[in-house]
Design a protein around this motif. Structure first.
Motif, PDB file in Angstrom:
ATOM      1  N   SER A  93       1.092  -1.450  -0.250  1.00 48.78           N
ATOM      2  CA  SER A  93       0.554  -0.039   0.333  1.00 48.78           C
ATOM      3  C   SER A  93       0.742   1.309   0.238  1.00 48.78           C
ATOM      4  O   SER A  93       0.748   2.169  -0.245  1.00 48.78           O
ATOM      5  N   SER A  94       2.418   1.535  -0.150  1.00 50.54           N
ATOM      6  CA  SER A  94       2.629   2.699   0.368  1.00 50.54           C
ATOM      7  C   SER A  94       3.462   2.834  -1.417  1.00 50.54           C
ATOM      8  O   SER A  94       2.717   2.338  -1.776  1.00 50.54           O
ATOM      9  N   THR A  95       3.133   4.361  -1.174  1.00 53.85           N
ATOM     10  CA  THR A  95       3.515   4.960  -2.960  1.00 53.85           C
ATOM     11  C   THR A  95       4.595   6.010  -2.213  1.00 53.85           C
ATOM     12  O   THR A  95       5.126   7.467  -3.312  1.00 53.85           O
ATOM     13  N   ALA A  96       5.512   5.252  -1.279  1.00 53.13           N
ATOM     14  CA  ALA A  96       7.591   6.002  -1.069  1.00 53.13           C
ATOM     15  C   ALA A  96       7.948   5.772  -2.294  1.00 53.13           C
ATOM     16  O   ALA A  96       7.803   4.385  -2.390  1.00 53.13           O
ATOM     17  N   ARG A 101      11.250   4.266   1.713  1.00 51.34           N
ATOM     18  CA  ARG A 101      11.056   2.944   2.052  1.00 51.34           C
ATOM     19  C   ARG A 101      12.486   2.236   2.696  1.00 51.34           C
ATOM     20  O   ARG A 101      12.310   1.702   3.815  1.00 51.34           O
ATOM     21  N   ASP A 214      14.762   9.431  -8.341  1.00 51.97           N
ATOM     22  CA  ASP A 214      13.247   8.426  -8.271  1.00 51.97           C
ATOM     23  C   ASP A 214      11.916   8.370  -9.087  1.00 51.97           C
ATOM     24  O   ASP A 214      11.064   8.147  -8.976  1.00 51.97           O
TER      25      ASP A 214
END
Length: 228
Positions: A93-96, A101, A214
């Motif tokens: 569920s992480s959007t980082a 992370r 990124d």
């Protein structure tokens, strides 16, 4: 530790009832406390049983030996330290972005290591002369290690990591960097650092080694793979 479900790596001795499972978990908690206090060599089964409020003979309904219960304590600590892989780094569920992370995972790892440094110190000490325990810990971590290797490869295919880095070597080397630093810091007391600064520096070193970014290259395509 007592909330952890029995693992499949080794069938528990004794009854599988809820009461039996609770007693077995209590023995594990007691063993951890005794090993922390006395170390592995000086710890006695009778002390573990007494700490758990059981008779000496009751111990053998659940474990065959001091070595067996120590190995299970060691594996539970391994699971605890590896937990950030699921709760931070590979959290669906992480959007980082990856570097965030990794930073979160390193922070959680160090927090857990600091909280359990006494028993981890005993485990590391025993591992240095017990080849069986060392091999068992290594094999127990294999699945998580493979996840890291696969993740680095995926980042490379997306153009987010250096394509010339060998994923397996990087996974081993960077993992060892974090774990060895934690041991030097929390167990051996060889370094004196600010916690937040350590998290920042280890995350920077991790990201720099992989040349994490990124977003992919400006043309939006993955970086080319390294030619054989």
């Amino acid at each position: 530790m007592s909330t952890a479900a029995p693992v499949d790596r080794e069938k528990p001795n004794g009854p599988r009832s809820r009461k039996g499972a609770a007693t077995r978990a209590r023995l594990l908690d007691s063993a951890k406390a005794v090993f922390e206090k006395d170390g592995f060599l000086e710890a006695r089964i009778s002390d573990i049983a007494e700490h758990a409020g059981l008779s000496h003979g009751s111990f053998y309904h659940y474990f065959d030996s001091k070595e067996q219960i120590f190995r299970e304590v060691a594996m539970e600590m391994t699971d605890l330290l590896n937990a950030p892989l699921s709760t931070s780094i590979f959290l669906p569920s992480s959007t980082a972005v990856p570097r965030e992370r990794i930073r979160a995972g390193i922070r959680t790892y160090l927090e857990s290591y600091r909280a359990e440094a006494r028993i981890i110190g005993v485990i590391e000490q025993v591992s240095r002369y017990d080849a069986h325990l060392t091999d068992e810990r290594f094999e127990h971590q294999q699945r998580d290690r493979e996840r890291v290797v696969g993740s680095i490869g995926q980042l490379q295919s997306l153009g987010l990591a250096d394509p010339d880095v060998d994923p397996a070597i990087a996974a081993h080397a960077l993992g060892a960097m974090v774990s060895r630093f934690a041991e030097m810091w929390f167990v051996q007391g060889l370094v004196d650092c600010d916690f937040d600064e350590v998290v920042d520096q280890l995350a920077r070193l991790f990201a720099s080694a992989l040349r994490l970014r990124d977003r992919p290259d400006e043309d939006g395509r993955p970086s080319p793979t390294h030619a054989e």
